[in-house]
Design an enzyme around this catalytic site. Structure first.
Site, PDB file in Angstrom:
ATOM      1  N   LYS A 125      11.917  11.202   1.339  1.00  0.00           N
ATOM      2  CA  LYS A 125      11.699  12.650   1.173  1.00  0.00           C
ATOM      3  C   LYS A 125      13.032  13.385   1.033  1.00  0.00           C
ATOM      4  O   LYS A 125      13.196  14.244   0.175  1.00  0.00           O
ATOM      5  CB  LYS A 125      10.917  13.218   2.363  1.00  0.00           C
ATOM      6  CG  LYS A 125       9.489  12.714   2.475  1.00  0.00           C
ATOM      7  CD  LYS A 125       8.639  13.190   1.313  1.00  0.00           C
ATOM      8  CE  LYS A 125       7.247  12.612   1.345  1.00  0.00           C
ATOM      9  NZ  LYS A 125       6.482  12.841   0.104  1.00  0.00           N
ATOM     10  N   TYR A 133      10.584   6.146   5.108  1.00  0.00           N
ATOM     11  CA  TYR A 133       9.709   7.201   4.563  1.00  0.00           C
ATOM     12  C   TYR A 133      10.437   8.547   4.534  1.00  0.00           C
ATOM     13  O   TYR A 133      10.496   9.222   3.511  1.00  0.00           O
ATOM     14  CB  TYR A 133       8.420   7.308   5.393  1.00  0.00           C
ATOM     15  CG  TYR A 133       7.646   8.582   5.099  1.00  0.00           C
ATOM     16  CD1 TYR A 133       6.954   8.740   3.906  1.00  0.00           C
ATOM     17  CD2 TYR A 133       7.626   9.638   6.019  1.00  0.00           C
ATOM     18  CE1 TYR A 133       6.268   9.914   3.621  1.00  0.00           C
ATOM     19  CE2 TYR A 133       6.936  10.818   5.748  1.00  0.00           C
ATOM     20  CZ  TYR A 133       6.256  10.951   4.546  1.00  0.00           C
ATOM     21  OH  TYR A 133       5.585  12.112   4.273  1.00  0.00           O
ATOM     22  N   SER A 185       8.416  17.125   3.837  1.00  0.00           N
ATOM     23  CA  SER A 185       7.868  16.972   5.186  1.00  0.00           C
ATOM     24  C   SER A 185       8.859  17.499   6.206  1.00  0.00           C
ATOM     25  O   SER A 185      10.079  17.458   5.984  1.00  0.00           O
ATOM     26  CB  SER A 185       7.636  15.481   5.428  1.00  0.00           C
ATOM     27  OG  SER A 185       7.455  15.220   6.796  1.00  0.00           O
TER      28      SER A 185
HETATM   29  P1  NAD Z   1      -2.707  10.526   0.672  1.00  0.00           P
HETATM   30  O1  NAD Z   1      -2.307   9.098   0.799  1.00  0.00           O
HETATM   31  O2  NAD Z   1      -4.081  10.906   1.070  1.00  0.00           O
HETATM   32  O3  NAD Z   1      -2.473  11.011  -0.848  1.00  0.00           O
HETATM   33  C1  NAD Z   1      -1.517  10.428  -1.689  1.00  0.00           C
HETATM   34  C2  NAD Z   1      -2.218  10.077  -2.997  1.00  0.00           C
HETATM   35  O4  NAD Z   1      -1.281   9.516  -3.911  1.00  0.00           O
HETATM   36  C3  NAD Z   1      -3.329   9.046  -2.828  1.00  0.00           C
HETATM   37  O5  NAD Z   1      -4.487   9.546  -3.473  1.00  0.00           O
HETATM   38  C4  NAD Z   1      -2.795   7.793  -3.515  1.00  0.00           C
HETATM   39  O6  NAD Z   1      -3.840   7.025  -4.101  1.00  0.00           O
HETATM   40  C5  NAD Z   1      -1.855   8.382  -4.535  1.00  0.00           C
HETATM   41  N1  NAD Z   1      -0.719   7.534  -4.917  1.00  0.00           N
HETATM   42  C6  NAD Z   1       0.152   6.879  -4.104  1.00  0.00           C
HETATM   43  N2  NAD Z   1       1.093   6.264  -4.834  1.00  0.00           N
HETATM   44  C7  NAD Z   1       0.828   6.553  -6.134  1.00  0.00           C
HETATM   45  C8  NAD Z   1       1.454   6.203  -7.366  1.00  0.00           C
HETATM   46  N3  NAD Z   1       2.558   5.445  -7.403  1.00  0.00           N
HETATM   47  N4  NAD Z   1       0.909   6.661  -8.519  1.00  0.00           N
HETATM   48  C9  NAD Z   1      -0.217   7.439  -8.485  1.00  0.00           C
HETATM   49  N5  NAD Z   1      -0.832   7.786  -7.357  1.00  0.00           N
HETATM   50  C10 NAD Z   1      -0.320   7.349  -6.211  1.00  0.00           C
HETATM   51  O7  NAD Z   1      -1.621  11.393   1.458  1.00  0.00           O
HETATM   52  P2  NAD Z   1      -1.618  12.936   1.846  1.00  0.00           P
HETATM   53  O8  NAD Z   1      -1.697  13.034   3.301  1.00  0.00           O
HETATM   54  O9  NAD Z   1      -2.567  13.674   0.992  1.00  0.00           O
HETATM   55  O10 NAD Z   1      -0.104  13.288   1.448  1.00  0.00           O
HETATM   56  C11 NAD Z   1       0.232  13.827   0.188  1.00  0.00           C
HETATM   57  C12 NAD Z   1       1.740  13.999   0.116  1.00  0.00           C
HETATM   58  O11 NAD Z   1       2.156  14.856   1.176  1.00  0.00           O
HETATM   59  C13 NAD Z   1       2.542  12.712   0.255  1.00  0.00           C
HETATM   60  O12 NAD Z   1       3.653  12.774  -0.609  1.00  0.00           O
HETATM   61  C14 NAD Z   1       2.988  12.738   1.697  1.00  0.00           C
HETATM   62  O13 NAD Z   1       4.181  12.017   1.901  1.00  0.00           O
HETATM   63  C15 NAD Z   1       3.202  14.225   1.921  1.00  0.00           C
HETATM   64  N6  NAD Z   1       3.108  14.627   3.338  1.00  0.00           N
HETATM   65  C16 NAD Z   1       1.990  14.290   4.049  1.00  0.00           C
HETATM   66  C17 NAD Z   1       1.921  14.624   5.414  1.00  0.00           C
HETATM   67  C18 NAD Z   1       0.720  14.234   6.239  1.00  0.00           C
HETATM   68  O14 NAD Z   1       0.854  14.220   7.466  1.00  0.00           O
HETATM   69  N7  NAD Z   1      -0.444  13.930   5.653  1.00  0.00           N
HETATM   70  C19 NAD Z   1       2.982  15.310   6.019  1.00  0.00           C
HETATM   71  C20 NAD Z   1       4.091  15.664   5.250  1.00  0.00           C
HETATM   72  C21 NAD Z   1       4.134  15.305   3.899  1.00  0.00           C
HETATM   73  N1  UFG Z   2       0.260  10.533  19.196  1.00  0.00           N
HETATM   74  C1  UFG Z   2      -0.293   9.937  20.304  1.00  0.00           C
HETATM   75  N2  UFG Z   2      -1.170   8.926  20.109  1.00  0.00           N
HETATM   76  C2  UFG Z   2      -1.535   8.481  18.867  1.00  0.00           C
HETATM   77  C3  UFG Z   2      -0.979   9.115  17.739  1.00  0.00           C
HETATM   78  C4  UFG Z   2      -0.081  10.136  17.952  1.00  0.00           C
HETATM   79  O1  UFG Z   2       0.011  10.298  21.438  1.00  0.00           O
HETATM   80  O2  UFG Z   2      -2.340   7.535  18.751  1.00  0.00           O
HETATM   81  C5  UFG Z   2       1.188  11.656  19.398  1.00  0.00           C
HETATM   82  C6  UFG Z   2       2.568  11.399  18.839  1.00  0.00           C
HETATM   83  O3  UFG Z   2       3.367  10.729  19.792  1.00  0.00           O
HETATM   84  C7  UFG Z   2       3.041  12.804  18.515  1.00  0.00           C
HETATM   85  C8  UFG Z   2       1.755  13.533  18.120  1.00  0.00           C
HETATM   86  O4  UFG Z   2       0.694  12.771  18.676  1.00  0.00           O
HETATM   87  O5  UFG Z   2       3.548  13.419  19.662  1.00  0.00           O
HETATM   88  C9  UFG Z   2       1.551  13.621  16.614  1.00  0.00           C
HETATM   89  O6  UFG Z   2       1.649  12.329  16.031  1.00  0.00           O
HETATM   90  P1  UFG Z   2       1.248  12.031  14.524  1.00  0.00           P
HETATM   91  O7  UFG Z   2       1.445  10.570  14.285  1.00  0.00           O
HETATM   92  O8  UFG Z   2      -0.096  12.606  14.231  1.00  0.00           O
HETATM   93  O9  UFG Z   2       2.287  12.910  13.701  1.00  0.00           O
HETATM   94  P2  UFG Z   2       3.877  12.823  13.641  1.00  0.00           P
HETATM   95  O10 UFG Z   2       4.377  14.173  14.007  1.00  0.00           O
HETATM   96  O11 UFG Z   2       4.412  11.685  14.390  1.00  0.00           O
HETATM   97  O12 UFG Z   2       4.106  12.424  12.123  1.00  0.00           O
HETATM   98  C10 UFG Z   2       3.591  13.180  11.047  1.00  0.00           C
HETATM   99  C11 UFG Z   2       3.328  12.308   9.830  1.00  0.00           C
HETATM  100  C12 UFG Z   2       4.599  11.720   9.319  1.00  0.00           C
HETATM  101  C13 UFG Z   2       5.620  12.770   9.100  1.00  0.00           C
HETATM  102  C14 UFG Z   2       5.796  13.592  10.336  1.00  0.00           C
HETATM  103  C15 UFG Z   2       6.705  14.734  10.090  1.00  0.00           C
HETATM  104  O13 UFG Z   2       2.464  11.253  10.168  1.00  0.00           O
HETATM  105  O14 UFG Z   2       4.321  11.118   8.063  1.00  0.00           O
HETATM  106  O15 UFG Z   2       4.530  14.138  10.743  1.00  0.00           O
HETATM  107  O16 UFG Z   2       6.257  15.385   8.931  1.00  0.00           O
HETATM  108  F1  UFG Z   2       6.810  12.198   8.775  1.00  0.00           F
END
Ligand code: NAD
Ligand code: UFG
Length: 338
Positions: free
Chosen positions: A155, A151, A127
């Site tokens: 990572k 979190y 991330s």
């Molecule tokens: P998500 O929660 O939709 O997907 C994660 C999946 O992993 C889920 O289906 C959950 O059931 C499964 N899971 C969790 N723990 C598990 C375990 N111990 N064993 C087996 N399955 C398990 O999340 P996502 O948004 O699809 O994110 C996927 C990956 O990308 C994550 O590692 C997350 O940290 C990373 N990531 C997500 C974002 C974002 O904003 N969505 C940003 C950066 C990185």
């Molecule tokens: N924001 C609002 N109101 C809300 C939610 C978000 O104003 O209700 C703003 C935040 O302050 C930020 C922007 O919208 O400026 C984006 O916020 P998000 O929560 O959508 O995303 P972030 O960039 O804070 O975080 C995301 C993921 C984290 C990850 C991070 C960096 O949620 O898991 O990107 O990868 F760590």
């Protein structure tokens, strides 16, 4: 094409990635404990692609069950994409042990079992949070890394563990993909993001306001040193992100050792720009109020994605309006999620 194991494949990014891989002809096995996903996401992926995939429901930390997945695979597994894990920043502050245990132990068990079975290609979901509060934007992959919440620290720690494994075993190939802010949904509107409870992230919060489930959006601060004072992020369409994984799978076939890529568009948009784009997509106003800053938020973070362009031949194709149209289409077609 080959057989890919996708951990966490039933989730938001995983389901979109399975769809792209199936369309490219890959065979897929998903391991997911369904802690944050539903089987229905993968049923829909099968329907959309007209192809079958195998879902095995268990925790990645369950070594015996994971070992059996490799041992009993119909064709040898050639690479793993590791999405499984927990991802809510706020929850990780409340429950650090849960986050360290789930994210780190799952990766350790996965890599050990991969090595036992001679599987040496791993793509890891990292991330942009590993850049902490970047000194400048856009960020390149060689920027210094730090973490500010459990979190993010999982990572960063997993990245370090995988670098160390590669140092000891140079034939173990790893792609660390640093995602920026994934939003949007498949253009069919049949798969998308299905958060539990009140969303933490901006895009699903806005779509739930638009559909009437939530009253109004709180904008977390408008006094940042950004053009309109609200936070700036690099929102990337989840389909573009999914296609980046297909490119990474191809890259690892060259046995490159360890590679790190930013997956973002290279453009930052503010919260207010995001609101306007959703208003265009839905034809409705987004009620919002300006609130205080959210603790831990940075002013601006966006990628320099040039390295992924050069080495993976990948770049994001969809613009912000397309992301918002597809998010809204998914929300309208699935007001209560799956
Ligand atoms: P998500 O929660 O939709 O997907 C994660 C999946 O992993 C889920 O289906 C959950 O059931 C499964 N899971 C969790 N723990 C598990 C375990 N111990 N064993 C087996 N399955 C398990 O999340 P996502 O948004 O699809 O994110 C996927 C990956 O990308 C994550 O590692 C997350 O940290 C990373 N990531 C997500 C974002 C974002 O904003 N969505 C940003 C950066 C990185
Ligand atoms: N924001 C609002 N109101 C809300 C939610 C978000 O104003 O209700 C703003 C935040 O302050 C930020 C922007 O919208 O400026 C984006 O916020 P998000 O929560 O959508 O995303 P972030 O960039 O804070 O975080 C995301 C993921 C984290 C990850 C991070 C960096 O949620 O898991 O990107 O990868 F760590």
């Amino acid at each position: 094409m080959g057989h890919i194991l996708v951990t966490g494949g039933a989730g938001y990014i995983g389901s979109h990635t399975c769809l792209e891989l199936l369309e490219q002809g890959y065979e897929i096995t998903v391991v997911d404990n369904l802690s944050n996903a539903k089987r229905e996401s993968l049923r829909r992926v099968e329907r959309l692609t007209g192809r079958h995939l195998k879902l095995v429901v268990h925790d990645v930390r369950d070594r015996q069950a994971l070992d059996a997945v490799f041992a009993r695979a119909s064709t040898p597994i050639e690479a793993v994409i590791h999405f499984a894990g927990l991802k809510a920043v706020g929850e990780s502050v409340e429950k650090p042990l849960l986050y360290y245990h789930t994210n780190i132990v799952s990766t350790l068990v996965l890599v050990e079992v991969m090595l036992d079975h001679g599987v040496n290609r791993l793509i890891f979901s990292s991330s942009c949070t590993v850049y902490g509060d970047p000194a400048s934007v856009p960020v390149t992959e060689d920027f210094p890394c730090s973490c500010t919440n459990p979190y993010g620290c999982t990572k960063l720690t997993i990245e370090q563990i995988l670098k160390d494994v590669n140092r000891a075993r140079p034939d173990f190939n790893v792609a660390l993909l640093r995602y920026f802010n994934p939003v949007g949904a498949h253009p069919s509107g049949d798969i998308g993001e299905d958060p539990n409870g009140i969303p933490n992230n901006l895009a699903p919060y806005i779509t739930q306001v638009l559909i009437g489930k939530l009253a109004e959006l709180q904008v977390h601060g408008n006094d940042y040193p950004t053009p309109d004072g609200t936070g700036v992020r690099d929102y990337i369409h989840v389909v573009d992100l999914a296609r980046g994984h297909v490119k990474a799978v191809e890259k690892l076939k060259e046995n490159p050792g360890i590679v790190i890529y930013n997956l973002g568009t290279g453009r930052g948009y503010s919260v207010l720009e995001m609101i306007r784009s959703f208003e265009r997509a839905s034809g409705k106003p987004v009620p919002f109020a300006i609130g205080p800053r959210r603790s831990g938020d940075v002013a601006a973070n966006f990628a320099d994605p040039a390295k992924a362009g050069l080495e993976l031949g990948w770049q994001a194709e969809f613009d912000l309006d397309q992301m918002c149209r597809d998010s809204w289409n998914w929300q309208l077609k699935n007001p209560d999620g799956y």
